[in-house]
Design a protein around this motif. Structure first.
Motif, PDB file in Angstrom:
ATOM      1  N   LEU A 180      96.823 -11.250 -51.808  1.00  0.00           N
ATOM      2  CA  LEU A 180      97.795 -11.857 -52.715  1.00  0.00           C
ATOM      3  C   LEU A 180      98.749 -12.729 -51.909  1.00  0.00           C
ATOM      4  O   LEU A 180      99.431 -12.249 -51.001  1.00  0.00           O
ATOM      5  N   VAL A 181      98.799 -14.016 -52.242  1.00  0.00           N
ATOM      6  CA  VAL A 181      99.588 -14.987 -51.491  1.00  0.00           C
ATOM      7  C   VAL A 181     100.556 -15.689 -52.439  1.00  0.00           C
ATOM      8  O   VAL A 181     100.158 -16.130 -53.531  1.00  0.00           O
ATOM      9  N   HIS A 182     101.821 -15.818 -52.035  1.00  0.00           N
ATOM     10  CA  HIS A 182     102.801 -16.481 -52.905  1.00  0.00           C
ATOM     11  C   HIS A 182     104.020 -16.889 -52.082  1.00  0.00           C
ATOM     12  O   HIS A 182     104.557 -16.088 -51.305  1.00  0.00           O
ATOM     13  N   GLY A 183     104.447 -18.127 -52.221  1.00  0.00           N
ATOM     14  CA  GLY A 183     105.639 -18.602 -51.542  1.00  0.00           C
ATOM     15  C   GLY A 183     106.901 -18.066 -52.200  1.00  0.00           C
ATOM     16  O   GLY A 183     107.022 -18.066 -53.425  1.00  0.00           O
ATOM     17  N   GLN A 184     107.853 -17.640 -51.391  1.00  0.00           N
ATOM     18  CA  GLN A 184     109.073 -17.049 -51.941  1.00  0.00           C
ATOM     19  C   GLN A 184     109.965 -18.072 -52.634  1.00  0.00           C
ATOM     20  O   GLN A 184     110.814 -17.700 -53.447  1.00  0.00           O
ATOM     21  N   ASN A 185     109.769 -19.349 -52.326  1.00  0.00           N
ATOM     22  CA  ASN A 185     110.601 -20.376 -52.966  1.00  0.00           C
ATOM     23  C   ASN A 185     109.840 -21.138 -54.047  1.00  0.00           C
ATOM     24  O   ASN A 185     110.174 -22.281 -54.369  1.00  0.00           O
ATOM     25  N   ASP A 186     108.818 -20.511 -54.619  1.00  0.00           N
ATOM     26  CA  ASP A 186     108.048 -21.118 -55.712  1.00  0.00           C
ATOM     27  C   ASP A 186     108.958 -21.313 -56.919  1.00  0.00           C
ATOM     28  O   ASP A 186     109.601 -20.364 -57.374  1.00  0.00           O
ATOM     29  N   ARG A 187     109.001 -22.535 -57.443  1.00  0.00           N
ATOM     30  CA  ARG A 187     109.857 -22.834 -58.596  1.00  0.00           C
ATOM     31  C   ARG A 187     109.039 -23.157 -59.847  1.00  0.00           C
ATOM     32  O   ARG A 187     109.567 -23.684 -60.824  1.00  0.00           O
ATOM     33  N   THR A 188     107.765 -22.808 -59.819  1.00  0.00           N
ATOM     34  CA  THR A 188     106.918 -22.947 -61.008  1.00  0.00           C
ATOM     35  C   THR A 188     106.536 -21.577 -61.543  1.00  0.00           C
ATOM     36  O   THR A 188     106.687 -21.285 -62.731  1.00  0.00           O
ATOM     37  N   VAL A 189     106.035 -20.728 -60.651  1.00  0.00           N
ATOM     38  CA  VAL A 189     105.718 -19.334 -60.978  1.00  0.00           C
ATOM     39  C   VAL A 189     106.445 -18.456 -59.965  1.00  0.00           C
ATOM     40  O   VAL A 189     106.197 -18.555 -58.763  1.00  0.00           O
ATOM     41  N   SER A 190     107.335 -17.627 -60.438  1.00  0.00           N
ATOM     42  CA  SER A 190     108.108 -16.771 -59.539  1.00  0.00           C
ATOM     43  C   SER A 190     107.186 -15.896 -58.699  1.00  0.00           C
ATOM     44  O   SER A 190     106.202 -15.337 -59.193  1.00  0.00           O
ATOM     45  N   TYR A 191     107.524 -15.762 -57.408  1.00  0.00           N
ATOM     46  CA  TYR A 191     106.696 -14.928 -56.540  1.00  0.00           C
ATOM     47  C   TYR A 191     106.768 -13.461 -56.951  1.00  0.00           C
ATOM     48  O   TYR A 191     105.946 -12.642 -56.513  1.00  0.00           O
ATOM     49  N   ARG A 192     107.711 -13.117 -57.819  1.00  0.00           N
ATOM     50  CA  ARG A 192     107.786 -11.740 -58.318  1.00  0.00           C
ATOM     51  C   ARG A 192     106.543 -11.373 -59.126  1.00  0.00           C
ATOM     52  O   ARG A 192     106.205 -10.197 -59.274  1.00  0.00           O
ATOM     53  N   GLN A 193     105.860 -12.389 -59.672  1.00  0.00           N
ATOM     54  CA  GLN A 193     104.611 -12.134 -60.373  1.00  0.00           C
ATOM     55  C   GLN A 193     103.601 -11.476 -59.425  1.00  0.00           C
ATOM     56  O   GLN A 193     102.886 -10.538 -59.806  1.00  0.00           O
ATOM     57  N   THR A 194     103.542 -11.953 -58.194  1.00  0.00           N
ATOM     58  CA  THR A 194     102.617 -11.385 -57.218  1.00  0.00           C
ATOM     59  C   THR A 194     103.114 -10.051 -56.698  1.00  0.00           C
ATOM     60  O   THR A 194     102.322  -9.142 -56.447  1.00  0.00           O
ATOM     61  N   VAL A 195     104.426  -9.920 -56.545  1.00  0.00           N
ATOM     62  CA  VAL A 195     104.994  -8.633 -56.122  1.00  0.00           C
ATOM     63  C   VAL A 195     104.657  -7.556 -57.145  1.00  0.00           C
ATOM     64  O   VAL A 195     104.284  -6.423 -56.786  1.00  0.00           O
ATOM     65  N   MET A 196     104.761  -7.875 -58.440  1.00  0.00           N
ATOM     66  CA  MET A 196     104.420  -6.907 -59.488  1.00  0.00           C
ATOM     67  C   MET A 196     102.958  -6.479 -59.377  1.00  0.00           C
ATOM     68  O   MET A 196     102.620  -5.307 -59.559  1.00  0.00           O
TER      69      MET A 196
END
Length: 636
Positions: A373-389
């Protein structure tokens, strides 16, 4: 006009009205079912009905008074004849009633209206799902179009291959397959693992051609022994949910069924999605073993599974309803995309049940496929919290092999971070290597020998830095043109089983007895002072060497000394990787330091060492011992 003429006119008008009515009833199913899961035979019958009705209408308009009796007879016969065609079409389309077809979404309803969270109750994906059309699918397979094959340099591309019926060039559900040109699959071989790319675009735009912007990653995967595929799927404007996941499952089923044609190992299929494609990839990974979203009318054999063995999710959506509600989400894009995904008309809203059915979080279980699971913490389109969940849900469910990477800087879809980036590509390869172990360097046989592992030396001219690597994945990535590293070749060899990352305790007992090799003091120039005593003869048989990186100066130090490692850590150095080598014997690897550039490097060649020292480099002593370049194996 007389009574006869009036009667004739009345009959003509009635006939025309009847034809128009039949045209409406026939055309509506044709258009409504155009994107649905309907057997090609039924669709062809509907199209034939459309043509017959048009011909009947033309015949009516060309009727003359001289043919009154014949026209009347024709009118009387045409009406039931067309109705019979409609009835026959209905019968053919109705053959799917065991899996009632939703003409809006193109989804096959397998009785899972309340399926959220119940995927475990579905039949095993490796067997027939009991659909009425299953036997027909197996009994009369249709040979699909092979698309177009193009050879470009070291890549062979099979482009625009339809992956579901109808097998035609007009089919929108197509995929591309990329093979390395120098790859050949021996008879009886299982082929290579495949990475299936699923494009993003909020489910409303995008195309398999997105992969053309990610060719640096494709090249790395091909050179690492993978086949790569990229797929189209129906967008929301064409067909609402679940058409998108239906198509992804069909693509995997097609690749598995035709694995031998493309040199694929059907037991090693990974999906790699970005954004909306990551949502679909995660959906596939958590619905393994379920046929809930399998389109049994796709023309592939019913028994072929849609299961995947690995998932790479890049900045994906795990909880559909929450997208647009979390900090960092693009609210307007989320609202628009979700309404279109679920076919919601203006002024209305999708239901929570719809969002739940389409959310990967709903189906998380311990049986989920391994995921990165990869996600940038400063994503402003889809919050990286989606991947954390998603990460938290998988952990709580007891899922195995879950890895994550959350770079601080990683804007949504930014290829400089998630594609043409050494760290990203190495993470992808390390994950895939863990899930799909391949016969690589450093393997052992069942006799009395062990293959040694080559250590490559790289040079980056912009930073005047040398780097040494024993990791196959890292050397593949660093060897790409875009990295800026020049691959200078193999300089020595070490033992296998090098870790892909640093160890917390890289010393063991051997490191404590290696203090004489390299001392632990750090000079003002970030150099390490050392004496020339070499490695103690009291060493055990092997020693672990750590690669320490000063991210400020971009200098690298290689050491097996625990005290030195701890000092370097306290001064901000990062332990990047380790490798294992012999404690004594072999060849001596010297560590040199350039006081002018504050750079370290390793040399195994006396002539090179003397040449560097003539330019002011300082010999800090023997760092460790290794095997010569030509020593490909050693005795156990």
């Amino acid at each position: 006009m007389g009574g006869s003429a009036s009667s004739r006119m009345t009959r003509v008008v009635c006939a025309v009205l009847a034809v128009m009515a039949m045209f409406a009833t026939a055309v509506m199913p044709v258009r409504a079912l155009a994107d649905s899961v309907v057997p090609e035979s039924a669709a062809a019958s509907l199209r034939e009905t459309d043509r017959n009705i048009g011909a009947a209408s033309n015949d009516q308009e060309s009727s003359t008074e001289a043919e009154e009796d014949k026209s009347a007879a024709t009118d009387a016969e045409d009406v039931p004849s067309t109705n019979e065609l409609n009835s026959e079409s209905d019968k053919k389309a109705g053959a799917n009633d065991g899996n009632s077809v939703d003409s809006t979404t193109g989804a096959t309803n397998t009785g899972t209206e309340a399926s959220a969270g119940t995927s475990d109750d579905n039949s095993d994906s490796t067997t027939s799902d009991g659909n009425a059309d299953s036997d027909k699918s197996d009994a009369a397979p249709v040979t699909p179009s092979t698309g177009t094959t193009v050879v470009n340099g070291n890549i062979v591309t099979h482009a625009d291959v339809p992956y579901m019926a109808p097998w035609s060039a007009e089919q929108t559900q197509k995929l591309d397959v990329y093979n390395a040109a120098d790859t050949s699959t021996a008879a009886g071989s299982k082929g290579q693992p495949v990475v299936v790319f699923i494009h993003g675009g909020a489910w409303i735009h995008g195309d398999k051609s997105f992969l053309s912007e990610r060719m640096p990653l494709v090249n790395t995967l091909l050179q690492s022994g993978y086949v790569v595929a990229s797929i189209n799927y129906r967008l929301a404007a064409e067909s609402p949910w679940p058409a998108q996941i239906n198509d992804c499952d069909s693509a995997v089923r097609f690749l598995r069924e035709h694995a031998a044609e493309y040199g694929i190992d059907s037991d090693r299929i990974a999906v790699f999605g970005e954004s909306a494609g990551a949502h679909l990839a995660m959906m596939m990974g958590v619905t393994n073993g379920s046929r809930q979203f399998v389109n049994s009318q796709d023309g592939n054999k019913a028994a072929v599974s849609s299961d995947v063995q690995a998932v790479i999710s890049g900045f994906g959506i795990s909880e559909v309803d929450d997208w647009g509600k979390l900090s960092g989400d693009d609210v307007s894009t989320a609202v628009y995309a979700k309404n279109l995904l679920f076919g919601v008309t203006e002024g209305k809203r999708y239901t929570e049940a719809q969002a739940k059915e389409a959310s990967p979080l709903t189906y998380v279980s311990a049986k989920a496929a391994p995921m990165l699971l990869v996600h940038g913490q400063n994503d402003r389109t889809v919050s990286y919290r989606q991947t954390v969940m998603m990460e938290q849900a998988l952990e709580q469910a007891g899922a195995k092999n879950v890895s994550t990477w959350y770079p601080e800087y990683g804007p949504h879809g930014f290829t400089d971070v998630f594609c043409t980036n050494v760290t990203a590509q190495q993470r992808y390869l390390d994950f895939l290597s863990k899930v799909f172990p391949q016969s690589q360097q450093g393997s052992t046989d069942n006799t009395h020998t062990i293959e040694t592992v080559p250590v490559y030396r790289f040079y980056q001219s912009s930073h005047r830095t040398h780097l040494f690597s024993a990791q196959a994945n890292e050397t593949t990535v660093l060897g790409q043109d875009w990295t800026g590293w020049l691959k200078e070749g193999i300089v020595f060899r070490v033992l296998p089983d090098a870790e892909s990352g640093p160890t917390q305790d890289s010393g063991e007992t051997s490191n404590n007895s290696n203090k004489d090799a390299v001392s632990s003091g750090i000079s003002s120039a970030n150099g390490i002072s050392a004496d020339e005593t070499g490695v103690s003869a009291a060493q055990p048989s092997t020693v672990t060497i750590s690669r320490m990186h000063n991210t400020s100066t971009d200098d690298y130090i290689y050491t097996g000394n625990t005290d030195e490692i701890n000092v370097l850590r306290r001064n901000g150095w990062v332990e990047e990787s380790v490798f294992r080598t012999i404690a004594t014997g072999g060849i001596s690897i010297h560590r040199l330091y350039d006081v002018h550039t504050n750079r370290h490097m390793l040399v195994s060649n006396d002539a090179e060492k003397r040449g560097l020292m003539a330019y002011g480099w300082r010999d800090e002593g023997i760092a460790f011992h290794a095997y010569a370049v030509d020593q490909l194996s050693v005795s156990r």
